[in-house]
Design a protein around this motif. Structure first.
Motif, short mmCIF file in Angstrom:
data_model
loop_
_atom_site.label_atom_id
_atom_site.label_comp_id
_atom_site.label_asym_id
_atom_site.label_seq_id
_atom_site.Cartn_x
_atom_site.Cartn_y
_atom_site.Cartn_z
N ALA A 194 17.20 -57.95 30.02
CA ALA A 194 16.75 -59.18 29.35
C ALA A 194 16.26 -58.90 27.94
O ALA A 194 16.32 -59.77 27.06
N LEU A 233 23.72 -56.06 32.19
CA LEU A 233 22.66 -55.18 32.67
C LEU A 233 23.11 -53.72 32.61
O LEU A 233 22.33 -52.83 32.24
N LYS A 240 27.72 -58.31 37.52
CA LYS A 240 27.09 -58.85 38.73
C LYS A 240 27.73 -58.26 39.98
O LYS A 240 27.06 -57.98 40.97
N GLU A 271 16.50 -55.36 35.43
CA GLU A 271 16.76 -56.68 34.86
C GLU A 271 15.91 -56.94 33.62
O GLU A 271 16.38 -57.58 32.67
N GLN A 272 14.69 -56.46 33.62
CA GLN A 272 13.84 -56.63 32.44
C GLN A 272 14.38 -55.86 31.25
O GLN A 272 14.32 -56.31 30.11
N THR A 293 13.83 -55.38 39.39
CA THR A 293 13.11 -56.05 38.30
C THR A 293 13.09 -55.20 37.05
O THR A 293 13.30 -55.70 35.93
#
Length: 408
Positions: A200, A207, A37, A196-197, A193
């Motif tokens: 995920a 990440l 992060k 991050e996808q 996005t």
């Protein structure tokens, strides 16, 4: 004799510290969620600031010059080998508009700072010319303006320290902004996005670890990647040097010739242009080279460490606290213009961040930020657009310098 634990001429130890800390930063980023992060780039930069400000390593060394002179140029083509050429040209137009808006913010900030502090800082008209040119272009513009306006050496040194500290702090802020809900709710974030996808989809991994998946790489891949990158750097730099020599530039030359010299004589723009040109003509060759992005990114992490080293807090408190306020106002105005202008243009948050970074820190730091965040489609465009600042920076600095001089 150096007052630091590690002396400036102890090159092997300094190289070791830079390489080891960059490696630790990457490991932490890919191993722990908290580090992912924060990002490895910030860990590398802040760690270097701590080492230099606690007297462990010196703030100046030929080792750091080697990072800027060899490692960064080598990283640029390595990171461009797998760039989508069509996306580069598509993104460059939008980024150029954002970059120019950011430049207007730099000009506004310089003017405000000058009128607020001109009674308190000597030769502020000279420093204003230097910093406005630098915060649109880069170090080359800073040097050009300091020579042009014959700024006293002690003021140049103090301005360099203030600039380094402000750039390091702003870089950390820009790296943090994508994680803040305030900005994520108000701007489109397609690149964030996407990263991050991807993360995920692979639960249990950070990440960064998800983005940098293990790849097959052979000795031939390494040889072709490094060999090709070195060849491109040598050819591009020699060609740029040739054009810089034969194309006149300076005060006595027309604006057109200065612009032509700025385009053809700039080694980083030439390197980017030559690399992208070869990518367009020989895509199959570059597509077959595995590992180039990983190697280029590792080199950029060495650069992150070096960015933090010159940010000496004791020096700025001792020599130029008001200069820090001066550059702080410029950066704040740049940021306001960038984010408000980007909002009005409905630009992506990632584009605004790299455009502002390219102003304050130059195209190399902006590209480095995009790499660290995994915004790979913005690396090529911001290198192209950011280099434009080298061309216009001297004109802006000259105009402001002469105007400020007429007011004193």
């Amino acid at each position: 004799m150096s007052s630091t634990l590690i002396h400036a001429d102890d090159t092997l130890t300094l190289w070791g510290i830079i390489v080891v800390w960059a490696s630790v930063s990457i490991f932490l980023e890919q191993r722990y969620q908290w580090a992912s992060k924060i990002s490895g780039a910030i860990i590398a930069l802040v760690g270097a600031m701590i080492l230099s400000n606690t007297g462990v390593i010196p703030t100046e060394s030929t080792v750091y010059d080697s990072i800027w002179g060899v490692v960064v140029p080598l990283a640029i083509p390595l990171l461009l080998f797998h760039v989508n050429i069509k996306k580069v040209w598509k993104e460059s137009g939008k980024l150029l508009i954002l970059f120019l808006i950011s430049s207007i913010g730099t000009v506004a900030g310089t003017i405000i700072s000058f009128f607020l502090l001109k009674a308190h800082i000597p030769h502020l008209e000279k420093i204003g010319a230097m910093m406005s040119a630098s915060y649109i272009g880069g170090g080359v513009n800073f040097a050009a303006m300091s020579a042009k306006f014959e700024t006293p050496g002690e003021l140049v040194s103090a301005a360099v320290v203030a600039d380094n500290l402000m750039m390091a702090v702003y870089f950390v802020l820009l790296m943090t902004i994508p994680a803040l809900a305030f900005f994520r709710k108000r701007y489109p974030i397609p690149h964030i996005t996407e990263v991050e996808q991807r993360g995920a989809a692979e639960k249990g991994k950070t990440l960064a670890e998800s983005f940098w998946k293990r790849k097959d790489i052979s000795l031939k891949d390494m040889a072709l990647a490094v060999g090709t990158a070195f060849l491109l750097v040598i050819i591009s730099f020699k060609v740029a040097q040739f054009f810089d020599t034969i194309i006149p530039s300076g005060e006595d030359v027309s604006i057109v010739m200065n612009i032509v010299n700025g385009f053809l004589g700039d080694k980083y723009l030439m390197l980017t242009t030559v690399t992208l040109g070869l990518l367009a003509f020989f895509p199959a060759y570059f597509e077959k080279i595995n590992g180039s992005q990983e190697m280029g990114t590792y080199l950029i992490y060495l650069f992150f460490v070096v960015i933090g080293i010159p940010a000496s807090i004791p020096l700025i408190l001792e020599n130029a606290p008001l200069l820090l306020l001066f550059v702080f106002i410029i950066v704040v105005m740049n940021m306001l213009f960038s984010f408000i202008g980007g909002k009005l243009l409905k630009s992506d948050l990632e584009e605004i961040i790299v455009a502002s970074n390219a102003n304050v820190g130059g195209p190399t730091t902006a590209a480095a930020l995009a790499i660290a965040k995994g915004w790979k489609d913005l690396v090529g465009p911001i290198l192209v657009v950011g280099t434009f600042g080298y061309i216009i920076g001297n004109y802006v600095g000259t105009i402001l310098g002469f105007w400020f001089s007429s007011l004193l």
